[in-house]
Design an enzyme around this catalytic site. Structure first.
Site, PDB file in Angstrom:
ATOM      1  N   CYS A  19       0.825  -1.208   0.000  1.00  0.00           N
ATOM      2  CA  CYS A  19       0.000   0.000   0.000  1.00  0.00           C
ATOM      3  C   CYS A  19       0.857   1.256   0.000  1.00  0.00           C
ATOM      4  O   CYS A  19       1.783   1.388   0.775  1.00  0.00           O
ATOM      5  CB  CYS A  19      -0.953   0.043   1.189  1.00  0.00           C
ATOM      6  SG  CYS A  19      -2.157  -1.285   1.236  1.00  0.00           S
ATOM      7  N   GLU A  68       7.758 -18.588  -3.594  1.00  0.00           N
ATOM      8  CA  GLU A  68       7.283 -17.210  -3.751  1.00  0.00           C
ATOM      9  C   GLU A  68       6.974 -16.857  -5.195  1.00  0.00           C
ATOM     10  O   GLU A  68       5.952 -16.229  -5.479  1.00  0.00           O
ATOM     11  CB  GLU A  68       8.353 -16.227  -3.246  1.00  0.00           C
ATOM     12  CG  GLU A  68       8.346 -15.930  -1.781  1.00  0.00           C
ATOM     13  CD  GLU A  68       9.392 -14.887  -1.438  1.00  0.00           C
ATOM     14  OE1 GLU A  68       9.017 -13.858  -0.860  1.00  0.00           O
ATOM     15  OE2 GLU A  68      10.571 -15.080  -1.750  1.00  0.00           O
ATOM     16  N   ARG A  93       6.317  -1.902  -4.024  1.00  0.00           N
ATOM     17  CA  ARG A  93       5.843  -2.389  -2.732  1.00  0.00           C
ATOM     18  C   ARG A  93       4.758  -3.448  -2.869  1.00  0.00           C
ATOM     19  O   ARG A  93       4.451  -4.157  -1.909  1.00  0.00           O
ATOM     20  CB  ARG A  93       5.307  -1.212  -1.909  1.00  0.00           C
ATOM     21  CG  ARG A  93       6.356  -0.174  -1.550  1.00  0.00           C
ATOM     22  CD  ARG A  93       5.734   1.113  -1.073  1.00  0.00           C
ATOM     23  NE  ARG A  93       5.096   0.964   0.217  1.00  0.00           N
ATOM     24  CZ  ARG A  93       5.638   1.336   1.371  1.00  0.00           C
ATOM     25  NH1 ARG A  93       6.837   1.861   1.380  1.00  0.00           N
ATOM     26  NH2 ARG A  93       4.990   1.183   2.497  1.00  0.00           N
ATOM     27  N   LYS A 110       5.785  -6.153  -1.144  1.00  0.00           N
ATOM     28  CA  LYS A 110       7.189  -5.954  -0.839  1.00  0.00           C
ATOM     29  C   LYS A 110       7.411  -5.529   0.599  1.00  0.00           C
ATOM     30  O   LYS A 110       8.244  -6.082   1.298  1.00  0.00           O
ATOM     31  CB  LYS A 110       7.782  -4.899  -1.794  1.00  0.00           C
ATOM     32  CG  LYS A 110       9.274  -4.639  -1.575  1.00  0.00           C
ATOM     33  CD  LYS A 110      10.099  -5.870  -1.878  1.00  0.00           C
ATOM     34  CE  LYS A 110      11.568  -5.652  -1.625  1.00  0.00           C
ATOM     35  NZ  LYS A 110      12.327  -6.912  -1.762  1.00  0.00           N
ATOM     36  N   LYS A 169      12.243 -18.836  -1.851  1.00  0.00           N
ATOM     37  CA  LYS A 169      12.329 -18.160  -3.149  1.00  0.00           C
ATOM     38  C   LYS A 169      11.552 -18.926  -4.219  1.00  0.00           C
ATOM     39  O   LYS A 169      10.830 -18.335  -5.017  1.00  0.00           O
ATOM     40  CB  LYS A 169      13.796 -18.015  -3.580  1.00  0.00           C
ATOM     41  CG  LYS A 169      14.553 -16.953  -2.831  1.00  0.00           C
ATOM     42  CD  LYS A 169      14.052 -15.571  -3.193  1.00  0.00           C
ATOM     43  CE  LYS A 169      14.305 -14.587  -2.077  1.00  0.00           C
ATOM     44  NZ  LYS A 169      13.439 -14.724  -0.915  1.00  0.00           N
ATOM     45  N   ASN A 194      -3.558   3.238   4.749  1.00  0.00           N
ATOM     46  CA  ASN A 194      -2.728   2.038   4.884  1.00  0.00           C
ATOM     47  C   ASN A 194      -2.934   1.477   6.280  1.00  0.00           C
ATOM     48  O   ASN A 194      -3.028   2.241   7.250  1.00  0.00           O
ATOM     49  CB  ASN A 194      -1.241   2.365   4.711  1.00  0.00           C
ATOM     50  CG  ASN A 194      -0.881   2.733   3.298  1.00  0.00           C
ATOM     51  OD1 ASN A 194      -1.692   2.605   2.385  1.00  0.00           O
ATOM     52  ND2 ASN A 194       0.347   3.185   3.105  1.00  0.00           N
ATOM     53  N   GLY A 195      -2.969   0.163   6.404  1.00  0.00           N
ATOM     54  CA  GLY A 195      -3.119  -0.449   7.721  1.00  0.00           C
ATOM     55  C   GLY A 195      -4.395  -1.258   7.832  1.00  0.00           C
ATOM     56  O   GLY A 195      -5.089  -1.525   6.843  1.00  0.00           O
ATOM     57  N   HIS A 198      13.406 -38.815   9.595  1.00  0.00           N
ATOM     58  CA  HIS A 198      12.406 -38.584  10.636  1.00  0.00           C
ATOM     59  C   HIS A 198      11.089 -38.087  10.071  1.00  0.00           C
ATOM     60  O   HIS A 198      10.297 -37.477  10.797  1.00  0.00           O
ATOM     61  CB  HIS A 198      12.948 -37.597  11.676  1.00  0.00           C
ATOM     62  CG  HIS A 198      14.142 -38.109  12.433  1.00  0.00           C
ATOM     63  ND1 HIS A 198      14.049 -39.072  13.406  1.00  0.00           N
ATOM     64  CD2 HIS A 198      15.456 -37.796  12.304  1.00  0.00           C
ATOM     65  CE1 HIS A 198      15.259 -39.331  13.877  1.00  0.00           C
ATOM     66  NE2 HIS A 198      16.132 -38.571  13.219  1.00  0.00           N
ATOM     67  N   TRP A 241      -3.134  -3.011  -1.467  1.00  0.00           N
ATOM     68  CA  TRP A 241      -2.939  -4.461  -1.394  1.00  0.00           C
ATOM     69  C   TRP A 241      -4.075  -4.998  -0.532  1.00  0.00           C
ATOM     70  O   TRP A 241      -4.204  -4.636   0.634  1.00  0.00           O
ATOM     71  CB  TRP A 241      -1.573  -4.770  -0.774  1.00  0.00           C
ATOM     72  CG  TRP A 241      -1.189  -6.214  -0.806  1.00  0.00           C
ATOM     73  CD1 TRP A 241      -0.644  -6.896  -1.854  1.00  0.00           C
ATOM     74  CD2 TRP A 241      -1.284  -7.155   0.276  1.00  0.00           C
ATOM     75  NE1 TRP A 241      -0.400  -8.197  -1.495  1.00  0.00           N
ATOM     76  CE2 TRP A 241      -0.784  -8.393  -0.194  1.00  0.00           C
ATOM     77  CE3 TRP A 241      -1.741  -7.079   1.591  1.00  0.00           C
ATOM     78  CZ2 TRP A 241      -0.721  -9.532   0.606  1.00  0.00           C
ATOM     79  CZ3 TRP A 241      -1.701  -8.210   2.387  1.00  0.00           C
ATOM     80  CH2 TRP A 241      -1.199  -9.414   1.888  1.00  0.00           C
ATOM     81  N   GLU A 280      15.842 -20.521   2.808  1.00  0.00           N
ATOM     82  CA  GLU A 280      15.701 -19.362   1.938  1.00  0.00           C
ATOM     83  C   GLU A 280      15.513 -19.788   0.483  1.00  0.00           C
ATOM     84  O   GLU A 280      14.720 -19.189  -0.255  1.00  0.00           O
ATOM     85  CB  GLU A 280      16.930 -18.454   2.081  1.00  0.00           C
ATOM     86  CG  GLU A 280      16.991 -17.290   1.120  1.00  0.00           C
ATOM     87  CD  GLU A 280      15.860 -16.281   1.265  1.00  0.00           C
ATOM     88  OE1 GLU A 280      15.759 -15.382   0.411  1.00  0.00           O
ATOM     89  OE2 GLU A 280      15.071 -16.380   2.232  1.00  0.00           O
TER      90      GLU A 280
END
Length: 624
Positions: free
Chosen positions: A2, A504, A27, A619, A501, A116-117, A520, A81, A497
Site C-alpha cells: 500500500c 514465492e 511495494r 514488498k 524463493k 494504509n493499515g 524422521h 494491497w 531461503e
C-alpha cells in the site's frame, strides 16, 4: 504494501500523484486510485471531489485520468494491497463518504480518504454508522473511516480527523481531503509510516508513505512519529502529537533517487538485483578498514560489553538471515543467541533478560510485525537495541539505539535477494565486533575474516557465472509441483531461503529440512517426481550429508547438488552437480544462496509467472 501520496499545490497535481504511485509500485498492490479537489471548468466537468480507480497497473490509471480530464490542485492517491474485500474497483481507494439519507445526494462525496493499515474495530464502527444511515459501497475497513470522519465533520477537517482516529483501534496511515476545504490535506499515523514533504515552490506541500514517492519533487522530509496528526496547507503545515499538543518535527534532507529503480537491460527487477549483489556487498562493506564496535554507532562498545546474549527478531527472508547469524554469533562470538519470528514473539510469554542485545532485521525498516516485536521487547525492559536495515531514515533505525545500514540500494522485486546477502554481511560484521568486545577475536582471525569479506564481490561474480548451468536445472523444475531443499548446520537456513524463493515466485510447493531430519519424516515424500536440492559445502558435516544423499538415491529421488570443488560428489544417474568456484568457510552462505536465487528466478520465468509481483504478496509488509 500500500502506498499513499497526497499534495496541496497551486498547479495541477495529478501527474505528480500518479508518478508517486509509480515509484511505489515495487511495494506490491492490486488496485490503485486518485481523488482530487477539482475546480470545475464547465457543466461536463463540475467541481468538487472527483476520482478515478482501477484494478490494473498505475500506467492504466494514468490513461484513465487523462481520458477523463481529471485535474486538481489538491489530491490524494493510493496503491492498495487487498486485506478487507477482494481486489475490485469498488474496494479500491480513495473512498468517499456521501453523507446519509436525503443529504447524501447533495454532498456528492464530501470526504475522500486513503488508508494504509488495518482497523481492528471496523465491524463495531460499521454497525454504528449504518444505524446513523450511512450506506457502504465496499467491504473495506477503510470506508468505515471515511464515513466516521464525515459523521464528525463540523466545518473543520482537522478536528474531524482528530476525533475519528481517537475511535480507531489498529494500524493506520491516513490522508484525507474535504469538498468544503480546498487546499487542505490532513494526515495521521499510528503503526504505519507517513511522511510530510515540504515543497520547493509555490508553497506546495506533500504527504507520502515513502520518501521515494516524492523523489524529484522535494527532498525536504519530515518523518511523522507514532500518533502524530499533520495539517497540510499551502505554504504551511503543523503537527500535533498523540496527546494533541503542537510539536515541531525536524525537516531532513533525504535524497531518494528514483533512478535506482530503473530496470536497464534486465528482463526483471529480480534478475537485476541478483546481479547487483557484488556491488551491493562492496558498498555495504565500504569504509570497513577494521573491526570496531563503533561501526554500529556511538556507544556500541559499552553496549557490547554489557550484554550477555542476543535476541534476533525478524520476518520472512530477514528471519532466515537471522537464523544464519545464530551459527556465527554462537560459533565465533560465543554469545547465546535466540532467533524469533517477530509476529510470534510479541504474542507469547517469554523470559526477558535486560542484558540482552535485541537485534531487528528488516529491509524496509517499516515491517509492522518486527517493529511491534521490538517495542514489545523494549516494554519488557530489554533496552539495548540494534538494527540491521537498508533504509537509514526508517522507523526501525529511529527506534533502535544502534544500527548498521546496509547499502543494497532500492530493491524492487518482492522476492528479496540483494537485501538478504547484504544483511548477512552486516550480521557477520556484528559477529566479529561482538567477538572482539568479548575477547574472542584475535588479530590474526580479524585479518583473515576481513580478507575474506573484501574478496566477497569477486567471489559472487564467479558464482553468477554459473547461471547457464542453473538454467538447465530450471528446465527440469518447470514441470514439478513440489521440491525439497536440504542443508546442514550453517547452510540449513540457506536451504530454507532457497525453498522460500522457489515457492514465492514460481508457485511450486517447496520445503526445506536439515538433511539429518530426512529419516524422521520427509523421506516418505521422496520419489522420482520430488527433486531434492542440496547445499553441500566442504565443511565438517560433509560426510554426514553424503549419507543423507544416499538415502535419497535409494528411494529413486533425483538430486540437485551445489557442491564445493573438493567434495568428490560426482554427476551420475539421478544426481546433478554444480560445482561452486571455491569454498568460502564461514561466509559460504552468501555464495551458496545465489544459485538458489537464480534457480527460483529461471524456473518462474519458464513457468510464465509475474516474477517481480508474485500473486498475493507485497514488498513492504506494513500491516499485521
Amino acid at each position: 504494501m500500500c502506498g499513499i501520496v497526497g499534495a496541496v499545490s497551486t498547479r495541477n497535481i495529478v501527474p505528480i500523484l500518479v508518478q508517486g504511485l509509480q515509484r511505489l509500485e515495487y511495494r506490491g498492490y492490486d488496485s490503485c486510485g486518485v481523488a482530487v479537489h477539482a475546480a470545475g471548468t464547465d457543466a461536463a466537468h463540475p467541481g468538487g471531489l472527483q476520482r478515478a480507480r482501477s484494478t490494473a497497473r498505475v500506467a492504466e490509471l494514468m490513461a484513465q485520468v487523462q481520458a477523463d480530464r481529471l485535474e486538481g490542485a489538491t489530491g490524494i492517491a493510493h496503491t492498495r494491497w487487498a486485506t478487507h474485500g477482494a481486489p475490485a474497483v469498488h474496494n479500491a481507494h480513495p473512498h468517499f463518504s456521501h453523507g446519509t439519507g436525503a443529504e447524501a445526494a447533495s454532498r456528492a462525496g464530501r470526504i475522500a480518504l486513503v488508508h494504509n493499515g488495518i482497523i481492528e474495530n471496523h465491524d463495531q464502527l460499521r454497525a454504528a454508522l449504518q444505524a446513523k444511515g450511512y450506506v457502504f459501497a465496499s467491504q473495506t475497513d477503510t470506508e468505515v473511516i471515511a464515513h466516521l470522519v464525515d459523521s464528525l465533520y463540523d466545518g473543520d477537517l482537522f478536528s474531524a480527523v482528530q476525533a475519528a482516529v481517537a475511535q480507531l483501534h489498529g494500524a493506520y496511515a491516513l490522508a484525507v481531503i474535504c469538498k468544503d476545504e480546498p487546499h487542505r490535506v490532513v494526515g495521521a499515523r499510528a503503526g504505519s509510516p507517513l511522511i510530510l514533504g515540504v515543497g520547493q515552490e509555490g508553497g506546495e506541500n506533500f504527504l507520502a508513505s515513502d520518501a521515494m514517492a516524492l523523489a524529484g519533487v522535494t527532498d525536504q522530509i519530515v518523518y511523522l512519529e507514532e500518533g502524530d496528526l499533520v495539517d497540510v496547507q499551502l505554504g504551511r503545515h503543523w503537527v500535533v502529537d498523540a496527546s494533541g499538543r503542537p510539536v515541531t518535527r525536524p525537516v531532513k534532507t533525504v535524497l531518494a533517487h528514483s533512478g535506482a529503480a530503473e530496470l536497464g537491460p534486465y528482463r526483471h527487477y529480480m534478475q537485476k538485483e541478483i546481479f547487483e549483489q557484488p556491488r551491493a556487498i562492496a558498498d555495504t562493506l565500504e569504509g570497513v578498514e577494521g573491526i570496531v564496535p563503533e561501526l554500529f554507532g556511538d556507544g556500541a562498545y559499552r553496549v557490547f560489553q554489557e550484554i550477555d546474549q542476543v535476541l534476533i527478531l525478524a520476518c520472512g527472508t530477514s528471519y532466515y538471515s537471522g537464523c544464519t547469524a545464530k551459527y556465527w554469533l554462537e560459533g565465533i562470538a560465543r554469545i547465546p543467541t535466540q532467533v524469533e519470528v517477530a509476529s510470534e514473539y510479541r504474542y507469547r510469554q517469554s523470559v526477558p533478560n535486560p542484558r540482552t542485545l535485541v537485534v531487528t532485521i528488516s529491509q524496509s525498516g517499516e515491517t509492522a510485525d518486527t517493529l511491534a516485536a521490538l517495542r514489545h521487547a523494549q516494554g519488557l525492559g530489554m533496552t539495548q537495541t540494534l538494527t540491521i536495515c537498508n533504509v537509514a531514515t526508517s522507523a526501525m533505525v529511529r527506534e533502535c539505539k544502534l544500527a548498521y545500514i546496509t547499502r543494497a540500494g532500492v530493491e524492487i522485486g518482492v522476492a528479496s535477494t540483494k537485501a538478504f546477502t547484504t544483511q548477512l554481511a552486516g550480521l557477520f560484521l556484528l559477529t566479529l565486533a561482538l567477538a572482539q568486545a568479548k575477547g574472542h577475536l584475535s588479530e590474526a582471525d580479524e585479518a583473515q575474516h576481513l580478507k575474506a569479506m573484501r574478496h566477497l564481490p569477486a567471489a559472487l561474480q564467479a558464482v553468477l557465472a554459473l547461471e547457464p548451468q542453473i538454467i538447465s536445472w530450471a528446465e527440469d523444475f518447470t514441470k514439478m509441483e513440489n521440491a525439497l531443499f536440504l542443508g546442514r548446520g550453517l547452510h540449513y537456513p540457506i536451504a530454507l531461503e532457497g525453498a522460500l524463493k522457489l515457492k514465492e515466485i514460481s508457485y511450486i510447493h517447496a520445503e526445506a529440512y536439515p538433511a539429518g531430519e530426512l529419516k524422521h519424516g520427509p523421506l516418505a515424500l521422496v520419489t522420482s517426481a520430488m527433486p531434492v536440492v542440496t547445499v553441500a559445502p566442504n565443511d565438517a558435516l560433509l560426510e554426514k550429508l553424503k549419507s543423507n544423499l544416499q538415502e535419497v538415491r535409494a528411494r529413486s529421488g533425483v538430486l540437485y547438488v551445489l557442491a564445493d570443488a573438493d567434495t568428490h560428489i560426482e554427476n551420475g544417474e539421478g544426481i546433478h552437480v554444480i560445482r561452486m568456484p571455491e569454498h568460502y568457510g564461514a561466509l559460504s552462505p552468501l555464495l551458496h544462496v545465489v544459485p538458489l536465487q537464480l534457480l527460483a528466478y529461471h524456473t518462474a520465468c519458464a513457468r510464465g509467472t509475474d516474477v517481480d509481483k508474485p500473486r498475493n504478496l507485497a514488498k513492504s509488509v506494513t500491516v499485521e
